[in-house]
Design a protein around this motif. Structure first.
Motif, PDB file in Angstrom:
ATOM      1  N   TYR A   8       0.891  -1.166   0.000  1.00  0.00           N
ATOM      2  CA  TYR A   8       0.000   0.000   0.000  1.00  0.00           C
ATOM      3  C   TYR A   8       0.925   1.211   0.000  1.00  0.00           C
ATOM      4  N   ILE A   9       0.757   2.125  -0.948  1.00  0.00           N
ATOM      5  CA  ILE A   9       1.645   3.288  -1.018  1.00  0.00           C
ATOM      6  C   ILE A   9       0.820   4.570  -1.016  1.00  0.00           C
ATOM      7  N   ALA A  10       1.438   5.646  -0.547  1.00  0.00           N
ATOM      8  CA  ALA A  10       0.761   6.947  -0.530  1.00  0.00           C
ATOM      9  C   ALA A  10       1.804   8.043  -0.369  1.00  0.00           C
ATOM     10  N   PHE A  11       1.464   9.225  -0.856  1.00  0.00           N
ATOM     11  CA  PHE A  11       2.345  10.381  -0.708  1.00  0.00           C
ATOM     12  C   PHE A  11       2.026  11.111   0.582  1.00  0.00           C
ATOM     13  N   GLY A  12       3.075  11.440   1.320  1.00  0.00           N
ATOM     14  CA  GLY A  12       2.915  12.166   2.560  1.00  0.00           C
ATOM     15  C   GLY A  12       2.932  13.670   2.341  1.00  0.00           C
ATOM     16  N   PRO A  13       2.651  14.428   3.397  1.00  0.00           N
ATOM     17  CA  PRO A  13       2.683  15.893   3.291  1.00  0.00           C
ATOM     18  C   PRO A  13       4.077  16.434   2.996  1.00  0.00           C
ATOM     19  N   ASP A  14       5.108  15.615   3.152  1.00  0.00           N
ATOM     20  CA  ASP A  14       6.478  16.008   2.818  1.00  0.00           C
ATOM     21  C   ASP A  14       6.829  15.730   1.361  1.00  0.00           C
ATOM     22  N   LEU A  42      -4.108   0.011  15.531  1.00  0.00           N
ATOM     23  CA  LEU A  42      -4.046   1.340  14.940  1.00  0.00           C
ATOM     24  C   LEU A  42      -2.891   2.050  15.637  1.00  0.00           C
ATOM     25  N   ASN A  43      -1.940   2.544  14.860  1.00  0.00           N
ATOM     26  CA  ASN A  43      -0.713   3.116  15.413  1.00  0.00           C
ATOM     27  C   ASN A  43      -0.488   4.546  14.946  1.00  0.00           C
ATOM     28  N   ARG A  44       0.293   5.276  15.740  1.00  0.00           N
ATOM     29  CA  ARG A  44       0.661   6.660  15.415  1.00  0.00           C
ATOM     30  C   ARG A  44       2.176   6.796  15.489  1.00  0.00           C
ATOM     31  N   VAL A  45       2.763   7.338  14.423  1.00  0.00           N
ATOM     32  CA  VAL A  45       4.205   7.583  14.397  1.00  0.00           C
ATOM     33  C   VAL A  45       4.445   9.006  14.879  1.00  0.00           C
ATOM     34  N   SER A  46       4.919   9.144  16.091  1.00  0.00           N
ATOM     35  CA  SER A  46       5.202  10.476  16.641  1.00  0.00           C
ATOM     36  C   SER A  46       6.651  10.882  16.435  1.00  0.00           C
ATOM     37  N   ILE A  77       6.637  -3.696  12.202  1.00  0.00           N
ATOM     38  CA  ILE A  77       5.287  -3.609  11.627  1.00  0.00           C
ATOM     39  C   ILE A  77       5.074  -4.855  10.767  1.00  0.00           C
ATOM     40  N   ARG A  78       4.228  -5.754  11.221  1.00  0.00           N
ATOM     41  CA  ARG A  78       4.078  -7.038  10.532  1.00  0.00           C
ATOM     42  C   ARG A  78       3.566  -6.855   9.107  1.00  0.00           C
ATOM     43  N   ASN A  79       2.479  -6.112   8.948  1.00  0.00           N
ATOM     44  CA  ASN A  79       1.921  -5.937   7.600  1.00  0.00           C
ATOM     45  C   ASN A  79       0.898  -4.813   7.628  1.00  0.00           C
ATOM     46  N   THR A  80       1.333  -3.631   7.224  1.00  0.00           N
ATOM     47  CA  THR A  80       0.387  -2.524   7.108  1.00  0.00           C
ATOM     48  C   THR A  80      -0.081  -2.407   5.670  1.00  0.00           C
ATOM     49  N   VAL A  81      -1.388  -2.359   5.504  1.00  0.00           N
ATOM     50  CA  VAL A  81      -1.991  -2.199   4.179  1.00  0.00           C
ATOM     51  C   VAL A  81      -2.943  -1.011   4.222  1.00  0.00           C
ATOM     52  N   GLY A  82      -2.559  -0.003   5.020  1.00  0.00           N
ATOM     53  CA  GLY A  82      -3.365   1.206   5.098  1.00  0.00           C
ATOM     54  C   GLY A  82      -2.747   2.218   6.034  1.00  0.00           C
ATOM     55  N   PHE A  83      -2.526   3.432   5.534  1.00  0.00           N
ATOM     56  CA  PHE A  83      -2.027   4.507   6.397  1.00  0.00           C
ATOM     57  C   PHE A  83      -2.430   5.856   5.809  1.00  0.00           C
ATOM     58  N   ASP A  84      -2.406   6.869   6.697  1.00  0.00           N
ATOM     59  CA  ASP A  84      -2.810   8.215   6.304  1.00  0.00           C
ATOM     60  C   ASP A  84      -2.193   9.193   7.300  1.00  0.00           C
ATOM     61  N   TRP A  85      -2.250  10.478   6.970  1.00  0.00           N
ATOM     62  CA  TRP A  85      -1.653  11.506   7.809  1.00  0.00           C
ATOM     63  C   TRP A  85      -2.748  12.362   8.435  1.00  0.00           C
ATOM     64  N   HIS A  86      -2.593  12.661   9.713  1.00  0.00           N
ATOM     65  CA  HIS A  86      -3.596  13.474  10.402  1.00  0.00           C
ATOM     66  C   HIS A  86      -3.686  14.837   9.726  1.00  0.00           C
ATOM     67  N   PRO A  87      -4.885  15.283   9.372  1.00  0.00           N
ATOM     68  CA  PRO A  87      -5.024  16.537   8.613  1.00  0.00           C
ATOM     69  C   PRO A  87      -4.468  17.757   9.340  1.00  0.00           C
ATOM     70  N   ASN A  88      -4.430  17.741  10.676  1.00  0.00           N
ATOM     71  CA  ASN A  88      -3.954  18.903  11.435  1.00  0.00           C
ATOM     72  C   ASN A  88      -2.508  18.762  11.876  1.00  0.00           C
ATOM     73  N   THR A  89      -2.131  17.617  12.422  1.00  0.00           N
ATOM     74  CA  THR A  89      -0.780  17.449  12.963  1.00  0.00           C
ATOM     75  C   THR A  89       0.232  16.983  11.929  1.00  0.00           C
ATOM     76  N   GLY A  90      -0.259  16.357  10.848  1.00  0.00           N
ATOM     77  CA  GLY A  90       0.640  15.811   9.841  1.00  0.00           C
ATOM     78  C   GLY A  90       1.304  14.518  10.247  1.00  0.00           C
ATOM     79  N   GLU A  91       0.926  13.945  11.394  1.00  0.00           N
ATOM     80  CA  GLU A  91       1.532  12.696  11.843  1.00  0.00           C
ATOM     81  C   GLU A  91       0.962  11.504  11.074  1.00  0.00           C
ATOM     82  N   LEU A  92       1.823  10.513  10.860  1.00  0.00           N
ATOM     83  CA  LEU A  92       1.439   9.301  10.145  1.00  0.00           C
ATOM     84  C   LEU A  92       0.741   8.338  11.107  1.00  0.00           C
TER      85      LEU A  92
END
Length: 410
Positions: free
Chosen positions: A184-190, A264-268, A230-245
């Motif tokens: 699963y791939i996606a572009f981050g705010p960076d 459900l995890n948060r990368v701080s 991370i065993r197998n992530t097939v979904g991630f997104d960035w918080h609209p306000n904080t930008g955290e993954l």
């Protein structure tokens, strides 16, 4: 007395060795069974699927909160999984591979709604024989497609839907393992492309190429490891306000019906370790491997029900749904494949209190009827009008969920 306790200690020690050996044997058997299932069924359709394929009337089984409705966008996208939206409104869809293909070859589709009525007018097969092309992302007029071992880029794709351009190989340095190799791939705010690498097993220790989320630049360079364990992530997104993954992670199989929890995890902070293969959720230690001394784990932000397979999570960023949904989390739970009683096959909704997720609620359910399932929700995408697309790889379909206040009043 000394002799008695000595014999008792010896007996306990022998029992411990026997139990440990038995658990190891079970785990080895589990690995073999899991690998066999993966090899035989590149597209797992659930434990007890409906026969005869998808029918549009099945959508009448879907239960939604008041004011919401679900409609068919297209039922002509076999194996529909990850979704990405082009600048001109083209919906690009990846797949995990055809069941008839031992090489796990699959297709990438373009779904076109030319008159903007939220019904697909045509579906084009852009590529047919790619290696598990699950991940798709769009940036600056180009479609990015992830195979297990490489990232491809199709330039000016929306101007060339009828004649797919030759892809540019952006990066080919990823492992080619089939087990959890689909991405699963996606572009981050960076403006970097985030690319995970799953564990090449049900449970195992592996080197740092695996069980990670990485990121690369648009040209495929400067690969960085963002998070580990991370065993197998097939979904991630960035918080609209904080930008955290934030990301979902699937726990291992063949432990028990109710362990371990999904996450459900948060990368701080970049470089955090989220536990696999030693710890799941907040504190569930696996019996198979002991962690290296001094290794620190980041606890899951939220434990999710075991074996429900949370996949393409998204923050809801539209304006159509009621305010309680704004900037909160929606997760499609793809559903279990070997649990005694099936679990999952629904979409959950999770409100956040700052960085703290509240108890999940069921947003949409009905793909599972008793012990049988007719579909498996897989990925989500928020359209510009605020409605929500849902892919279903078992039904080969895309659905659209919308909301109106008028319907909420009836």
């Amino acid at each position: 007395m000394t002799c008695f306790f000595s014999k008792k200690a010896s007996l306990i020690g022998a029992l411990f060795v026997l139990v440990s050996s038995y658990q190891a044997s079970l785990n080895a058997k589990g690995l073999a069974e899991s690998a066999a299932v993966q090899d035989q069924n590149p597209v797992v359709v659930g434990r007890n699927p409906y026969e005869g394929g998808f029918k549009e009337e099945y959508l009448d089984m879907i239960e939604l909160p008041k004011g919401f409705k679900i409609e068919l966008y297209s039922d002509q996208v076999p194996g529909a999984r990850s979704m990405a939206l082009g600048d001109d409104g083209t919906l690009f869809v990846g797949t995990r591979g055809r069941r008839s293909s031992p090489e796990r070859l699959g297709s990438v589709y373009a779904v076109v709604d030319s008159n903007s009525d939220f019904k697909a007018d045509k579906v084009l097969e852009l590529e047919r024989n790619l290696f598990m092309p699950n991940g798709v992302a769009f940036r600056d007029g180009s479609l990015y497609v992830a195979e297990p071992n490489r990232i491809l880029r199709y330039d000016q794709i929306e101007s060339n839907l009828d004649k797919t351009p030759e892809p540019v190989v952006v990066n080919d340095s990823y492992p080619a393992d089939k087990h959890h190799g689909w991405k699963y791939i996606a572009f981050g705010p960076d403006n970097r492309l985030y690319v995970p690498v799953g564990a090449p097993c049900n449970i195992c220790e592996s080197d740092d190429r695996y069980a990670v989320i990485t990121s690369i630049t648009l040209d495929g360079k400067d690969k960085r490891t963002v998070a580990y364990g991370i065993r197998n992530t097939v979904g991630f997104d960035w918080h609209p306000n904080t930008g955290e993954l934030w990301f979902t992670d699937n726990g291992r199989d063949l432990w028990s019906d109710d362990l371990p929890p999904e996450e459900l995890n948060r990368v701080s902070t970049e470089g955090q370790h989220f536990g696999f293969p030693y710890v799941y959720g907040k504190s569930h230690k696996d019996y198979v491997f002991s962690p290296p001394a001094g290794l620190e784990f980041t606890k899951a932000a939220l434990e999710l029900p075991a074996h429900t397979a949370p996949l393409g999570m998204k923050f809801y960023t539209g304006d159509m749904f009621p305010s309680q949904y704004h900037n909160n989390v929606l997760i499609p739970h793809h559903g279990s494949w070997n649990r005694s009683d099936p679990a999952g096959y629904y979409i959950s909704f999770i409100e956040l209190d700052g960085d703290h997720p509240k108890t999940p609620k069921i947003f949409a359910r009905g793909w599972l009827q008793g012990a049988k399932n007719w579909g498996r929700p897989t990925d989500l995408l928020v359209l510009p009008d605020g409605s929500l697309l849902v892919s279903d790889d078992q039904a080969g379909a895309i659905y659209r969920i919308s909301y109106t206040q008028e319907d909420a009043k009836t």
